[in-house]
Motif scaffolding. Structure first.
Motif, short mmCIF file in Angstrom:
data_model
loop_
_atom_site.label_atom_id
_atom_site.label_comp_id
_atom_site.label_asym_id
_atom_site.label_seq_id
_atom_site.Cartn_x
_atom_site.Cartn_y
_atom_site.Cartn_z
N ARG A 248 1.17 -1.27 0.57
CA ARG A 248 -0.05 0.12 0.19
C ARG A 248 1.14 1.17 0.33
N VAL A 249 1.85 0.90 0.48
CA VAL A 249 2.72 2.40 0.65
C VAL A 249 3.44 2.18 -0.28
N SER A 250 3.90 1.48 -1.41
CA SER A 250 3.91 2.10 -3.24
C SER A 250 2.85 2.13 -3.60
N GLU A 251 2.34 1.54 -3.48
CA GLU A 251 0.46 2.59 -4.30
C GLU A 251 0.63 3.83 -4.33
N ARG A 252 1.16 4.05 -2.81
CA ARG A 252 0.56 5.76 -2.65
C ARG A 252 2.07 6.68 -3.25
N ASP A 253 2.77 6.00 -3.02
CA ASP A 253 4.20 6.63 -3.61
C ASP A 253 3.16 7.44 -5.72
N ASP A 254 2.77 6.15 -5.78
CA ASP A 254 2.01 6.54 -7.73
C ASP A 254 0.86 7.51 -7.60
N HIS A 255 0.38 7.59 -6.82
CA HIS A 255 -0.23 9.10 -6.06
C HIS A 255 0.27 10.37 -5.73
N VAL A 256 1.48 10.54 -5.09
CA VAL A 256 2.10 11.52 -4.46
C VAL A 256 3.35 11.56 -5.89
N ASP A 257 3.37 10.62 -6.90
CA ASP A 257 4.00 11.40 -8.49
C ASP A 257 3.40 12.05 -9.12
N ARG A 258 1.74 11.67 -9.20
CA ARG A 258 0.96 12.28 -10.00
C ARG A 258 0.48 13.71 -9.58
N LEU A 259 0.72 14.20 -7.92
CA LEU A 259 0.43 14.98 -7.60
C LEU A 259 1.33 16.31 -7.71
N PHE A 260 2.41 15.61 -8.35
CA PHE A 260 3.88 16.31 -8.39
C PHE A 260 4.50 16.75 -9.58
N ALA A 261 3.26 15.69 -10.57
CA ALA A 261 3.09 16.31 -12.02
C ALA A 261 2.73 17.25 -12.12
N PHE A 262 1.81 16.83 -11.61
CA PHE A 262 0.51 18.21 -11.29
C PHE A 262 0.76 19.90 -11.29
N VAL A 263 1.73 20.18 -10.37
CA VAL A 263 2.45 20.91 -9.61
C VAL A 263 3.53 21.31 -10.40
N ALA A 264 4.66 20.27 -10.91
CA ALA A 264 5.22 20.56 -12.04
C ALA A 264 4.97 21.37 -13.25
N ARG A 265 3.81 20.76 -13.99
CA ARG A 265 2.74 20.93 -14.44
C ARG A 265 2.79 23.04 -14.78
N GLY A 266 1.99 23.25 -13.60
CA GLY A 266 1.33 23.91 -13.36
C GLY A 266 2.52 25.35 -13.03
N LEU A 267 3.73 24.90 -13.24
CA LEU A 267 5.05 25.79 -12.79
C LEU A 267 5.43 26.14 -14.29
N HIS A 268 5.22 24.87 -15.74
CA HIS A 268 5.91 24.51 -16.12
C HIS A 268 4.87 25.60 -16.70
N CYS A 269 3.90 25.99 -17.12
CA CYS A 269 2.14 26.20 -17.74
C CYS A 269 2.99 28.14 -17.96
N GLY A 270 3.22 28.31 -16.68
CA GLY A 270 2.80 29.49 -15.58
C GLY A 270 5.02 30.62 -16.49
N LEU A 271 5.52 29.42 -16.76
CA LEU A 271 7.07 30.15 -17.02
C LEU A 271 6.45 30.34 -18.21
N ASN A 272 5.36 29.67 -19.20
CA ASN A 272 5.67 30.07 -20.57
C ASN A 272 4.12 31.12 -20.61
N ASP A 273 3.26 30.77 -20.10
CA ASP A 273 2.50 32.16 -20.06
C ASP A 273 1.78 31.86 -18.93
N MET A 274 1.92 33.86 -18.23
CA MET A 274 1.39 33.77 -17.09
C MET A 274 -0.21 33.76 -16.45
N ASN A 275 -0.63 33.89 -17.24
CA ASN A 275 -2.41 33.94 -17.51
C ASN A 275 -2.60 32.33 -16.90
N GLU A 276 -2.04 31.43 -16.97
CA GLU A 276 -1.47 29.73 -17.02
C GLU A 276 -1.40 29.90 -15.10
N LEU A 277 -0.79 31.23 -14.79
CA LEU A 277 -0.61 31.22 -13.10
C LEU A 277 -1.96 31.77 -12.49
#
Length: 228
Positions: free
Chosen positions: A55-84
């Motif tokens: 179950r610990v390993s399964e939750r790590d996949d969820h953490v990876d998805r949340l981190f990808a969301f945060v990273a996506r928000g930053l990267h999109c914002g660097l290209n277009d401040m309206n995204e942020l």
């Protein structure tokens, strides 16, 4: 994301509603997951509970998805401040959230490594050693928790306490005849690395505070010769 295939093209649709989520809330979720994983991972080793380790390993996949969301928000914002703007944060805040999320994602990875010991060890450690593993992981998480509360002094003190505890357990493992002692070193090293990641968060918080002072227009006083 939704991927659909037609006769001559592949269409990818983004169904994320930015107004329904936030970078800050994502950080809170990652923190809860990562620290909970740490505790459960140590417990899985102590009890030799492979289902809990899974179950610990399964939750790590969820953490990876949340981190990808945060990273996506930053990267999109660097290209277009309206995204942020949709996330109601500025570029500096988004970068800070990204850095914190990155450290927490690594803390979750350390928990998964500890859980991996459960699947490798031949049996549960003796009761005293298992309790020491739980304590080490708990102390490491204390460093992280205090860091996230911007308690740099408390985090540093907790880190020093953990280093002393680690030394004791490492000496015990060096003299231990348990055939799984080699694998238990993974628990010790993961606790050490988790605490170090906590100190990284302390440094990020201090850096952010300094940046706030600089951007607030605070002037550094100089003498008549123009030196600091």
């Amino acid at each position: 994301m939704e991927v659909s295939e037609a006769t001559d093209e592949i269409v990818i649709r983004d169904h994320l509603d930015a107004s329904a989520v936030s970078l800050e809330q994502s950080i809170v979720q990652i923190r809860q997951l990562a620290l909970g994983m740490q505790s459960d991972a140590a417990e899985s080793v102590r009890m030799n509970d492979e289902m809990l380790a899974q179950r610990v390993s399964e939750r790590d996949d969820h953490v990876d998805r949340l981190f990808a969301f945060v990273a996506r928000g930053l990267h999109c914002g660097l290209n277009d401040m309206n995204e942020l703007t949709e996330f109601d944060v500025d570029g500096k805040a988004a970068l800070y959230y990204y850095k914190i999320a990155r450290e927490l994602e690594q803390i979750a990875d350390k928990a998964e490594r500890i859980a991996g010991v459960t699947e490798t060890q031949s049996a549960a450690p003796d009761e005293e050693l298992g309790a020491e593993f739980k304590q080490l992981v708990s102390e490491a998480c204390t460093v992280v928790e205090r860091a996230l509360k911007n308690d740099s002094s408390g985090a540093s003190n907790a880190y020093d306490d953990l280093m002393r505890s680690l030394d004791v357990v490492e000496d015990e493992l060096a003299d231990c005849s348990d055939p799984d002692a080699y694998w238990y070193a993974t628990v010790v090293e993961s606790a050490r690395r988790t605490a170090q990641l906590g100190l990284n968060i302390v440094n990020m918080t201090i850096e952010s505070s300094v940046n706030d002072m600089l951007y607030s227009g605070t002037q550094v006083e100089t003498d008549t010769n123009g030196s600091n």
